[in-house]
Design an enzyme around this catalytic site. Structure first.
Site, PDB file in Angstrom:
ATOM      1  CB  CYS A 111      -0.918   0.019   1.213  1.00  0.00           C
ATOM      2  SG  CYS A 111      -2.069  -1.341   1.259  1.00  0.00           S
ATOM      3  CG  HIS A 249      -3.335   3.543   3.045  1.00  0.00           C
ATOM      4  ND1 HIS A 249      -3.686   3.238   1.756  1.00  0.00           N
ATOM      5  CD2 HIS A 249      -3.359   2.367   3.731  1.00  0.00           C
ATOM      6  CE1 HIS A 249      -3.891   1.938   1.658  1.00  0.00           C
ATOM      7  NE2 HIS A 249      -3.713   1.381   2.842  1.00  0.00           N
ATOM      8  CG  ASN A 279      -6.656  -0.712   1.420  1.00  0.00           C
ATOM      9  OD1 ASN A 279      -5.990  -0.086   0.598  1.00  0.00           O
ATOM     10  ND2 ASN A 279      -6.131  -1.363   2.437  1.00  0.00           N
TER      11      ASN A 279
HETATM   12  N1  ACO Z   1     -18.910  -9.820   7.558  1.00  0.00           N
HETATM   13  C1  ACO Z   1     -19.444 -10.250   8.701  1.00  0.00           C
HETATM   14  N2  ACO Z   1     -18.717 -10.681   9.733  1.00  0.00           N
HETATM   15  C2  ACO Z   1     -17.381 -10.675   9.602  1.00  0.00           C
HETATM   16  C3  ACO Z   1     -16.747 -10.233   8.411  1.00  0.00           C
HETATM   17  C4  ACO Z   1     -17.573  -9.795   7.360  1.00  0.00           C
HETATM   18  N3  ACO Z   1     -17.081  -9.347   6.206  1.00  0.00           N
HETATM   19  N4  ACO Z   1     -15.410 -10.329   8.563  1.00  0.00           N
HETATM   20  C5  ACO Z   1     -15.201 -10.819   9.799  1.00  0.00           C
HETATM   21  N5  ACO Z   1     -16.376 -11.017  10.417  1.00  0.00           N
HETATM   22  C6  ACO Z   1     -16.627 -11.529  11.775  1.00  0.00           C
HETATM   23  C7  ACO Z   1     -15.472 -12.305  12.309  1.00  0.00           C
HETATM   24  O1  ACO Z   1     -15.553 -13.641  11.879  1.00  0.00           O
HETATM   25  C8  ACO Z   1     -15.663 -12.149  13.803  1.00  0.00           C
HETATM   26  O2  ACO Z   1     -16.657 -13.061  14.200  1.00  0.00           O
HETATM   27  P1  ACO Z   1     -16.537 -13.862  15.599  1.00  0.00           P
HETATM   28  O3  ACO Z   1     -16.538 -12.792  16.653  1.00  0.00           O
HETATM   29  O4  ACO Z   1     -17.753 -14.730  15.608  1.00  0.00           O
HETATM   30  O5  ACO Z   1     -15.237 -14.601  15.512  1.00  0.00           O
HETATM   31  C9  ACO Z   1     -16.279 -10.762  13.937  1.00  0.00           C
HETATM   32  O6  ACO Z   1     -16.764 -10.404  12.643  1.00  0.00           O
HETATM   33  C10 ACO Z   1     -15.328  -9.682  14.424  1.00  0.00           C
HETATM   34  O7  ACO Z   1     -14.139  -9.740  13.680  1.00  0.00           O
HETATM   35  P2  ACO Z   1     -12.920  -8.798  14.056  1.00  0.00           P
HETATM   36  O8  ACO Z   1     -11.739  -9.180  13.226  1.00  0.00           O
HETATM   37  O9  ACO Z   1     -12.773  -8.735  15.525  1.00  0.00           O
HETATM   38  O10 ACO Z   1     -13.458  -7.365  13.572  1.00  0.00           O
HETATM   39  P3  ACO Z   1     -12.756  -5.958  13.738  1.00  0.00           P
HETATM   40  O11 ACO Z   1     -13.680  -5.040  14.412  1.00  0.00           O
HETATM   41  O12 ACO Z   1     -11.359  -6.053  14.246  1.00  0.00           O
HETATM   42  O13 ACO Z   1     -12.654  -5.450  12.223  1.00  0.00           O
HETATM   43  C11 ACO Z   1     -11.185  -5.275  10.319  1.00  0.00           C
HETATM   44  C12 ACO Z   1     -11.929  -6.208  11.267  1.00  0.00           C
HETATM   45  C13 ACO Z   1     -12.189  -4.427   9.578  1.00  0.00           C
HETATM   46  C14 ACO Z   1     -10.392  -6.133   9.327  1.00  0.00           C
HETATM   47  C15 ACO Z   1     -10.214  -4.377  11.114  1.00  0.00           C
HETATM   48  O14 ACO Z   1      -9.455  -5.127  12.025  1.00  0.00           O
HETATM   49  C16 ACO Z   1      -9.291  -3.597  10.208  1.00  0.00           C
HETATM   50  O15 ACO Z   1      -9.709  -2.746   9.462  1.00  0.00           O
HETATM   51  N6  ACO Z   1      -7.980  -3.822  10.297  1.00  0.00           N
HETATM   52  C17 ACO Z   1      -7.030  -3.146   9.438  1.00  0.00           C
HETATM   53  C18 ACO Z   1      -6.777  -3.963   8.260  1.00  0.00           C
HETATM   54  C19 ACO Z   1      -6.412  -3.135   7.052  1.00  0.00           C
HETATM   55  O16 ACO Z   1      -7.076  -2.235   6.687  1.00  0.00           O
HETATM   56  N7  ACO Z   1      -5.315  -3.463   6.420  1.00  0.00           N
HETATM   57  C20 ACO Z   1      -4.920  -2.768   5.250  1.00  0.00           C
HETATM   58  C21 ACO Z   1      -3.584  -3.101   4.870  1.00  0.00           C
HETATM   59  S1  ACO Z   1      -3.647  -4.244   3.581  1.00  0.00           S
HETATM   60  C22 ACO Z   1      -2.278  -4.016   2.654  1.00  0.00           C
HETATM   61  O17 ACO Z   1      -1.410  -3.290   2.981  1.00  0.00           O
HETATM   62  C23 ACO Z   1      -2.178  -4.816   1.356  1.00  0.00           C
END
Ligand code: ACO
Length: 360
Positions: A111, A249, A279
């Site tokens: 990214c 970003h 993203n």
């Molecule tokens: N729809 C519904 N439920 C989902 C989804 C989805 N798309 N994805 C995950 N869940 C569920 C999970 O299975 C989990 O369920 P469980 O509690 O029964 O196990 C629940 O939702 C919560 O999941 P978390 O991972 O705790 O959710 P969180 O609030 O942390 O959000 C997210 C996840 C959006 C990925 C966040 O952590 C985030 O944005 N992180 C940053 C990642 C990013 O943007 N990276 C970019 C860099 S990529 C690059 O450089 C190429």
């Protein structure tokens, strides 16, 4: 000492839109979950090659700067989703736009590829080694997506943006930058089953998958971007009050809000378009920068703060002092090849390929 003024800018968004409701037709997710966790409402899906997007963005940036491609002496292309490893994709763009005197280099820092490229291009101009540099950042990330992974697939989209840098005596352009890469976080974001680190004899080879530690990346992203922003402000002798607009970003709306709060930058100074495109990795900053200019959110002489992070985990920030030019000198008629499919139609064979593999 020369400076490297940003004299042209352009973006390319593929037309096919994939909404959150579209995603919910083939995976267990919902508009409510995606919007509340990420702020993303829709993203674009590319129907052609990555280089097609890069070529259109490059032509639009060149038109904005009123330059002929033959005047460019270096092309830096930031992406992790190149058309091919050999030849490099920067050379495909160089050939297509007719930049006959330009060297062509791909930069893969995920990214952060655009900001890394802006830093490299700026410093090559400042040393006098180059005079006119095209910096492109973008991604065709849908091509590498495992469409059975709801935790990753909902986050990303395809897009590309570009800027032109020209040697200038005015103290404008990227005046300070800080780029880096964290130790011990290489597996926090990984695309697996591609590349020479994976056995060609494995059944999984060429079925890209993702290791993705979302919460770890979330925390690290805020910490590293805040550190880099504070560093470039200090280098520039500026404070957050001097920042006119921040173009970060665009990975997740909640990351942007937390970063703004940590730095003490008011929400109205943050450029946000993650709701429209998700993203787009190396594409986020040049596309958001182009839209900030289109929306007249950048004025001559403004201080523009950029911040980025990505797989590696690589990170960085840059402080740009904007020059006089805030409207394009000319407009390119470059367009992508026509798209006759919906986003779901484009993705259908890829979704089927993964489903068939899972059923084995
Ligand atoms: N729809 C519904 N439920 C989902 C989804 C989805 N798309 N994805 C995950 N869940 C569920 C999970 O299975 C989990 O369920 P469980 O509690 O029964 O196990 C629940 O939702 C919560 O999941 P978390 O991972 O705790 O959710 P969180 O609030 O942390 O959000 C997210 C996840 C959006 C990925 C966040 O952590 C985030 O944005 N992180 C940053 C990642 C990013 O943007 N990276 C970019 C860099 S990529 C690059 O450089 C190429």
């Amino acid at each position: 000492m020369h400076f490297a003024q940003i004299t042209g800018w352009g973006k390319c968004l593929p037309p096919a839109v994939l909404s959150n409701d579209d995603l919910a037709t083939f995976m267990e997710t919902s508009d409510e979950w995606i919007t509340s966790r990420t702020g993303i409402q829709e993203r674009r899906i590319c129907h052609c090659n990555f280089s097609d997007m890069a070529i259109v963005a490059a032509r639009r940036a060149l038109a904005a700067a009123n330059l002929d491609a033959a005047e460019i002496d270096l092309i830096l292309l930031g992406s992790l989703t190149m058309d091919s490893l050999c030849p490099n994709t920067a050379s495909i763009v160089q050939n297509a736009i007719g930049a006959r005197d330009a060297a062509a280099i791909d930069i893969n820092s995920a990214c952060t590829g655009f900001l890394y490229g802006l830093h490299i291009g700026t410093n090559l101009i400042r040393t006098g080694a180059h005079r006119k540099v095209l910096v492109i950042g973008g991604e065709f990330i849908s091509h590498y997506m495992n469409w059975s992974r709801r935790d990753v697939a909902v986050l990303f989209g395809d897009a590309c943006g570009a800027v032109v840098l020209e040697a200038s005596d005015e103290a404008t352009g990227l005046l300070a930058a800080k780029i880096g890469c964290e130790l011990d976080t290489g597996s926090a974001i990984q695309i697996t089953n591609l590349g020479s680190g994976y056995s060609r004899l494995s059944d999984d080879f060429l079925y890209p998958d993702w290791n993705f530690e979302g919460q770890e990346v979330f925390k690290r992203a805020i910490k590293s971007m805040a550190f880099a922003c504070e560093d470039v402000l200090q280098q520039s002798g500026l404070t957050v009050e001097d920042v006119n607009i921040m173009v970060p970003h665009q990975a997740n709306r909640r990351i942007l809000d937390a970063l703004a709060k940590r730095l003490g930058i008011p929400e109205e100074k943050i450029m946000v378009n993650v709701h429209k495109y998700g993203n787009t990795s190396a594409g986020t900053i040049p596309v958001a920068l182009t839209e900030a200019l289109e929306e007249s959110r950048i004025k001559a002489g403004d201080h523009v703060l950029m911040a980025t992070f990505g797989a590696g985990l690589t990170w960085g920030a840059g402080l740009v002092k904007w020059g006089e030019r805030i409207t394009p000198l000319s407009i390119s008629d470059a367009e992508l090849p026509p798209c006759h499919q919906t986003a779901l139609e484009i993705l259908a064979p890829h979704i089927q390929r993964y489903n068939a593999r899972q059923d084995k």
